[in-house]
Scaffold this motif. Sequence first.
Motif, mmCIF file in Angstrom:
data_model
loop_
_atom_site.group_PDB
_atom_site.id
_atom_site.type_symbol
_atom_site.label_atom_id
_atom_site.label_comp_id
_atom_site.label_asym_id
_atom_site.label_seq_id
_atom_site.Cartn_x
_atom_site.Cartn_y
_atom_site.Cartn_z
ATOM 1 N N THR A 45 1.029 -0.931 0.227
ATOM 2 C CA THR A 45 -0.174 -0.062 0.173
ATOM 3 C C THR A 45 0.829 1.199 -0.324
ATOM 4 N N ALA A 46 1.931 1.421 0.752
ATOM 5 C CA ALA A 46 2.559 2.365 0.505
ATOM 6 C C ALA A 46 3.114 2.194 -0.034
ATOM 7 N N MET A 47 3.864 1.515 -1.416
ATOM 8 C CA MET A 47 4.527 1.805 -2.832
ATOM 9 C C MET A 47 3.504 2.428 -3.289
ATOM 10 N N ARG A 48 1.708 1.766 -3.335
ATOM 11 C CA ARG A 48 0.945 2.922 -4.589
ATOM 12 C C ARG A 48 0.742 4.211 -3.678
ATOM 13 N N THR A 49 1.074 4.287 -2.437
ATOM 14 C CA THR A 49 1.150 5.749 -2.407
ATOM 15 C C THR A 49 2.125 6.773 -2.753
ATOM 16 N N LEU A 50 3.292 5.872 -2.687
ATOM 17 C CA LEU A 50 4.379 6.882 -2.899
ATOM 18 C C LEU A 50 4.131 7.447 -4.394
ATOM 19 N N ASP A 51 4.022 6.182 -4.877
ATOM 20 C CA ASP A 51 3.135 6.907 -6.605
ATOM 21 C C ASP A 51 2.137 8.096 -6.661
ATOM 22 N N MET A 52 1.278 7.692 -6.126
ATOM 23 C CA MET A 52 0.491 9.387 -6.359
ATOM 24 C C MET A 52 1.008 10.143 -5.754
ATOM 25 N N ARG A 53 1.775 10.123 -4.667
ATOM 26 C CA ARG A 53 1.695 11.911 -3.788
ATOM 27 C C ARG A 53 3.091 11.852 -3.296
ATOM 28 N N MET A 54 3.810 12.576 -3.199
ATOM 29 C CA MET A 54 5.115 13.022 -2.941
ATOM 30 C C MET A 54 5.030 13.852 -1.719
ATOM 31 N N VAL A 55 6.284 12.708 -0.450
ATOM 32 C CA VAL A 55 6.803 13.149 0.372
ATOM 33 C C VAL A 55 7.799 13.834 0.544
ATOM 34 N N ASP A 56 7.735 14.189 1.786
ATOM 35 C CA ASP A 56 9.621 14.385 2.499
ATOM 36 C C ASP A 56 10.035 13.277 3.267
ATOM 37 N N LEU A 57 8.997 12.366 4.024
ATOM 38 C CA LEU A 57 10.046 12.032 4.703
ATOM 39 C C LEU A 57 9.113 10.315 5.520
ATOM 40 N N VAL A 58 9.634 8.460 5.354
ATOM 41 C CA VAL A 58 8.430 7.847 5.883
ATOM 42 C C VAL A 58 9.598 7.198 6.789
ATOM 43 N N LEU A 59 8.463 6.957 7.211
ATOM 44 C CA LEU A 59 8.821 6.271 8.807
ATOM 45 C C LEU A 59 8.234 5.212 8.105
ATOM 46 N N CYS A 60 8.592 3.814 9.012
ATOM 47 C CA CYS A 60 7.970 2.707 8.445
ATOM 48 C C CYS A 60 8.352 1.375 9.274
ATOM 49 N N ASP A 61 7.543 0.666 9.821
ATOM 50 C CA ASP A 61 7.763 -1.070 10.397
ATOM 51 C C ASP A 61 8.171 -2.058 9.364
ATOM 52 N N VAL A 62 9.519 -2.826 10.043
ATOM 53 C CA VAL A 62 9.632 -3.663 9.782
ATOM 54 C C VAL A 62 9.214 -4.964 9.189
ATOM 55 N N GLU A 63 8.349 -5.725 10.119
ATOM 56 C CA GLU A 63 7.333 -6.185 10.329
ATOM 57 C C GLU A 63 6.504 -6.344 9.345
ATOM 58 N N MET A 64 5.754 -6.962 8.275
ATOM 59 C CA MET A 64 4.911 -6.610 8.559
ATOM 60 C C MET A 64 4.703 -7.476 6.211
ATOM 61 N N LYS A 65 3.487 -8.075 6.082
ATOM 62 C CA LYS A 65 3.803 -8.876 5.075
ATOM 63 C C LYS A 65 2.727 -8.009 3.824
ATOM 64 N N PRO A 66 2.452 -8.698 2.621
ATOM 65 C CA PRO A 66 3.218 -9.327 2.204
ATOM 66 C C PRO A 66 4.718 -8.607 1.662
ATOM 67 N N MET A 67 4.872 -7.621 1.816
ATOM 68 C CA MET A 67 6.402 -6.415 1.839
ATOM 69 C C MET A 67 6.657 -5.695 3.354
ATOM 70 N N ASN A 68 7.901 -6.620 3.438
ATOM 71 C CA ASN A 68 7.995 -5.677 5.032
ATOM 72 C C ASN A 68 8.916 -4.191 4.358
ATOM 73 N N GLY A 69 8.942 -3.458 5.562
ATOM 74 C CA GLY A 69 10.106 -2.045 5.360
ATOM 75 C C GLY A 69 11.380 -2.343 5.100
ATOM 76 N N LEU A 70 12.034 -3.450 5.448
ATOM 77 C CA LEU A 70 13.092 -3.483 4.451
ATOM 78 C C LEU A 70 13.086 -3.076 2.991
ATOM 79 N N ASP A 71 12.068 -4.364 2.472
ATOM 80 C CA ASP A 71 12.222 -4.516 0.770
ATOM 81 C C ASP A 71 11.057 -2.961 0.217
ATOM 82 N N LEU A 72 10.115 -2.349 1.218
ATOM 83 C CA LEU A 72 9.794 -1.059 0.405
ATOM 84 C C LEU A 72 11.299 0.182 0.346
#
Length: 245
Positions: A45-72
């Motif tokens: 979902t974050a990938m889709r958001t970053l394709d639609m909205r320009m941001v200045d910074l990301v705060l992101c968890d690591v342990e998520m599925k199917p794409m975790n924070g390091l993959d993002l």
Amino acid sequence: MSNELEKLKILVVDDQSLVRTLVSQSLQSMGIRAENISQAPDGSTAMRTLDMRMVDLVLCDVEMKPMNGLDLLKELRCGHTMNASNLPFIILSGHADRGNVTVAVQLHADGFVVKPPKPVDVEKAISQALRRTRPEVDPFSYYGVDTGTDYDKKVFRRLFEPRPEDLPDGPNETVTVNSAKPGAVLAEDLFSKSGHLLLPRGASISANQLAVLRNYSDRYGVHQLVVEKVVEATADGDPASEPTG
């Protein structure tokens, strides 16, 4: 600093709604406007958001599925979103796993905030990230960083696995970097002028990567790409035939 923070656009990524709420509240207490805070429950979902909205910074968890924070973070650093590949990125984590820390450093993460996040820790991490010298824009240098996930193996590592030489080649064409379209699939390996492999055959090239090749032509020396030719289908679903004569 408060005036500086007020204008920031931040994306908060965590699969726990409570954590997203706590972080968002912390950001607002720092003076960041609520309308400038986006949320995503996972990396996809974050990938889709970053394709639609320009941001200045990301705060992101690591342990998520199917794409975790390091993959993002790797997707971002590789230029696979519309945001800058060297965007400030802070890791939210319940524990500092040594393996995750090593990968995060290789991907130029900008800091860690331990969960549950304290407002003072969030503000400190953001202030430090914004003051850090940004890593050089080089989206082709992060493909070799192994996050150790199934997602990474499926999306990234398979691109660099040996390909059978007897695979039939489809129609391809040579296009200039300036005329190439985002999403075009490479029909030949893409090398820099120094002979370094930038992208393997079969990889699709993103708008961000094309922009880097155009803006840093002296560094990469890439002026043309050999890409798979898109064959348009006719109304009955069959590929359109090439005009003759």
